[in-house]
Design a protein around this motif. Structure first.
Motif, mmCIF file in Angstrom:
data_model
loop_
_atom_site.group_PDB
_atom_site.id
_atom_site.type_symbol
_atom_site.label_atom_id
_atom_site.label_comp_id
_atom_site.label_asym_id
_atom_site.label_seq_id
_atom_site.Cartn_x
_atom_site.Cartn_y
_atom_site.Cartn_z
ATOM 1 N N ASN A 1 39.586 32.969 38.706
ATOM 2 C CA ASN A 1 41.042 33.004 38.830
ATOM 3 C C ASN A 1 41.603 31.586 38.953
ATOM 4 O O ASN A 1 42.638 31.258 38.354
ATOM 5 C CB ASN A 1 41.413 33.840 40.064
ATOM 6 C CG ASN A 1 42.906 33.991 40.241
ATOM 7 O OD1 ASN A 1 43.401 34.124 41.356
ATOM 8 N ND2 ASN A 1 43.658 33.981 39.156
ATOM 9 N N VAL B 1 41.614 30.048 35.543
ATOM 10 C CA VAL B 1 42.756 30.537 34.763
ATOM 11 C C VAL B 1 44.037 29.830 35.213
ATOM 12 O O VAL B 1 44.862 29.399 34.391
ATOM 13 C CB VAL B 1 42.897 32.071 34.925
ATOM 14 C CG1 VAL B 1 44.214 32.565 34.318
ATOM 15 C CG2 VAL B 1 41.719 32.782 34.279
ATOM 16 N N TRP C 1 46.689 37.280 36.654
ATOM 17 C CA TRP C 1 45.261 37.582 36.740
ATOM 18 C C TRP C 1 44.914 38.131 38.119
ATOM 19 O O TRP C 1 44.229 39.153 38.240
ATOM 20 C CB TRP C 1 44.446 36.318 36.464
ATOM 21 C CG TRP C 1 43.002 36.579 36.152
ATOM 22 C CD1 TRP C 1 42.432 36.644 34.923
ATOM 23 C CD2 TRP C 1 41.946 36.835 37.106
ATOM 24 N NE1 TRP C 1 41.087 36.918 35.036
ATOM 25 C CE2 TRP C 1 40.763 37.055 36.356
ATOM 26 C CE3 TRP C 1 41.891 36.911 38.478
ATOM 27 C CZ2 TRP C 1 39.538 37.325 36.958
ATOM 28 C CZ3 TRP C 1 40.674 37.194 39.087
ATOM 29 C CH2 TRP C 1 39.515 37.393 38.330
ATOM 30 N N TYR D 1 43.616 41.870 38.996
ATOM 31 C CA TYR D 1 42.318 42.019 39.680
ATOM 32 C C TYR D 1 42.459 42.877 40.932
ATOM 33 O O TYR D 1 41.649 43.781 41.177
ATOM 34 C CB TYR D 1 41.782 40.629 40.030
ATOM 35 C CG TYR D 1 40.497 40.627 40.825
ATOM 36 C CD1 TYR D 1 39.273 40.842 40.191
ATOM 37 C CD2 TYR D 1 40.499 40.407 42.196
ATOM 38 C CE1 TYR D 1 38.086 40.838 40.914
ATOM 39 C CE2 TYR D 1 39.320 40.401 42.922
ATOM 40 C CZ TYR D 1 38.114 40.621 42.278
ATOM 41 O OH TYR D 1 36.942 40.618 42.998
ATOM 42 N N VAL E 1 43.717 37.859 29.834
ATOM 43 C CA VAL E 1 43.915 37.998 31.276
ATOM 44 C C VAL E 1 43.570 39.417 31.723
ATOM 45 O O VAL E 1 42.889 39.620 32.733
ATOM 46 C CB VAL E 1 45.372 37.646 31.662
ATOM 47 C CG1 VAL E 1 45.652 37.988 33.127
ATOM 48 C CG2 VAL E 1 45.646 36.161 31.409
ATOM 49 N N THR F 1 39.526 39.978 31.300
ATOM 50 C CA THR F 1 38.657 39.253 32.230
ATOM 51 C C THR F 1 38.866 39.717 33.677
ATOM 52 O O THR F 1 37.900 39.821 34.442
ATOM 53 C CB THR F 1 38.896 37.740 32.127
ATOM 54 O OG1 THR F 1 40.295 37.454 32.277
ATOM 55 C CG2 THR F 1 38.419 37.212 30.783
ATOM 56 N N SER F 2 40.108 39.992 34.073
ATOM 57 C CA SER F 2 40.345 40.471 35.442
ATOM 58 C C SER F 2 39.719 41.848 35.633
ATOM 59 O O SER F 2 39.148 42.148 36.683
ATOM 60 C CB SER F 2 41.845 40.526 35.745
ATOM 61 O OG SER F 2 42.524 41.420 34.887
#
Length: 306
Positions: free
Chosen positions: A53, A56, A68, A72, A226, A229-230
C-alpha cells in the motif's frame, strides 16, 4: 510504479512465488495450524499488504493509496463472513485440523483466478457503460439491507447444495477421508474423497461472496490494478486469519451488521456522487469506524448462547 502489462506480470509472478513457498516449504507437511503460528502468518501478510500500500501511495499518488487501503479493508472485513461459513463447512464434514490448510490453500488459489476474471470483466464494463455504476450502487444498497435483515447466522445445507448433489450423482465418492488426498484409485477406478467435496463447497461459497465484495471494491475505484492487487493481498492472508479467528469468530456477532452498513454506505456514495461527493479519506474513516464500532459492540454486549 506504472500500471503496465509488465508490472502486472511481475506482481502475478510474485504472488505465485509466495503461494509455492507456502505450499512446498512452510506447509509441505500437513499439520494443524495453532494460534501462535496463525497470528505470526497474519502479521506477515498484513505487514506485506501495508508495505505494498505504501508503494502504491508513493508511486501512484495519494488518492490511489487511499483507494487501495479502503478496498483492502472492505475485502478483509467481508472475508470474516466467508470465514464463518468455512468454519461451518469444516465442522459439518468433520474435516481434521491438519487438512484444513490444504483445502483453504487450493480454495484461495481458485478464488484468486475467479476474482481476476470478475474484476477484469467488471472494470471493462464500467469503463464502457458508465450508467452501470449506478446499478452497482443500487445493488450494494440492496445487498447491505438484505445482509442486515438476514442476521448474523449463515445457513449451509450441503445435502441440498446443487453442486454437491451434482457431484454425488456423477462422481464416485468415498465414505472416509483418505489422508489429505482429493482423489484416490480403487480397483482401477478413480474416486473423489470427501475433501474434494469440501473444496468444491468452499469454491462455490466464494463465488457467492465475490458477488458482494467485487462490486464493493469496484465502487471505490475503477482502477483495475488497484482493485486486483488489494483484493489479492487481502485473500492471501485469508487462511492465516481463519486459523487465528476460528475460535473467536462467534464473538463478533455484531460485525455482520457493520458489514451490511458498509455495503449500504458504499452504494449510497455512488448514487450520490453527483449531488454530494464524499472524499476518499472521509469514506475510509467511515468504513474503519463502522468496523471498530461493530467489533466493540460485540465485545461489550456478548451474544447469549441458547
Amino acid at each position: 510504479m506504472e500500471n503496465t502489462p509488465l508490472f502486472w506480470l511481475v506482481f502475478i509472478a510474485f504472488v505465485i512465488g509466495l503461494l509455492l513457498l507456502d505450499l512446498l516449504v512452510f506447509n509441505r507437511k500437513a499439520h494443524e495450524i495453532k494460534l501462535r503460528e496463525a497470528l505470526g502468518w497474519s502479521a506477515f501478510w498484513v505487514a506485506l499488504s501495508l508495505g505494498f500500500n505504501l508503494l502504491v501511495y508513493r508511486t501512484m499518488g495519494h488518492q490511489a493509496g487511499l483507494q487501495w487501503l479502503t478496498g483492502y479493508l472492505v475485502e478483509k472485513a467481508l472475508s470474516v463472513d466467508n470465514l464463518f461459513v468455512f468454519l461451518l463447512i469444516f465442522n459439518y464434514f468433520k474435516v481434521p485440523g491438519q487438512y484444513q490448510h490444504r483445502i483453504l490453500f487450493w480454495g484461495v488459489l481458485g478464488a484468486l483466478i475467479l476474482r481476476a476474471v470478475f474484476i477484469l470483466i467488471g472494470g471493462a464494463l464500467l469503463a464502457k457503460f458508465h450508467f452501470l455504476l449506478y446499478l452497482l450502487g443500487a445493488f450494494l444498497v440492496y445487498t447491505g439491507i438484505r445482509m442486515g435483515i438476514a442476521g448474523d447466522t449463515p445457513e449451509i445445507d450441503p445435502e441440498h447444495n446443487p453442486v454437491v448433489r451434482f457431484l454425488s450423482r456423477h462422481l464416485p465418492i468415498t465414505r472416509q477421508l483418505e489422508g489429505g488426498r482429493f482423489f484416490i484409485k480403487k480397483d482401477g477406478l478413480r474416486f473423489a474423497t470427501p475433501l474434494f467435496v469440501v473444496l468444491v463447497m468452499v469454491e462455490t461459497t466464494d463465488v457467492v461472496f465475490a458477488a458482494d465484495s467485487i462490486p464493493a471494491i469496484l465502487a471505490i475505484t475503477r482502477d483495475t490494478f488497484v482493485v486486483f492487487t488489494s483484493n489479492v493481498l487481502a485473500l492471501l492472508g485469508l487462511r492465516a486469519m481463519y486459523f487465528a479467528l476460528a475460535s473467536m469468530m462467534r464473538l463478533f456477532h455484531y460485525l455482520h451488521y457493520g458489514l451490511a452498513l458498509i455495503l449500504v454506505f458504499i452504494g449510497a456514495k455512488i448514487l450520490l456522487e453527483q449531488v454530494l461527493p464524499i472524499p476518499m479519506l472521509f469514506a475510509l474513516g467511515i468504513v474503519g469506524g463502522l468496523l471498530v464500532v461493530s467489533i466493540l459492540a460485540s465485545v461489550l454486549w456478548p451474544k447469549r448462547e441458547a
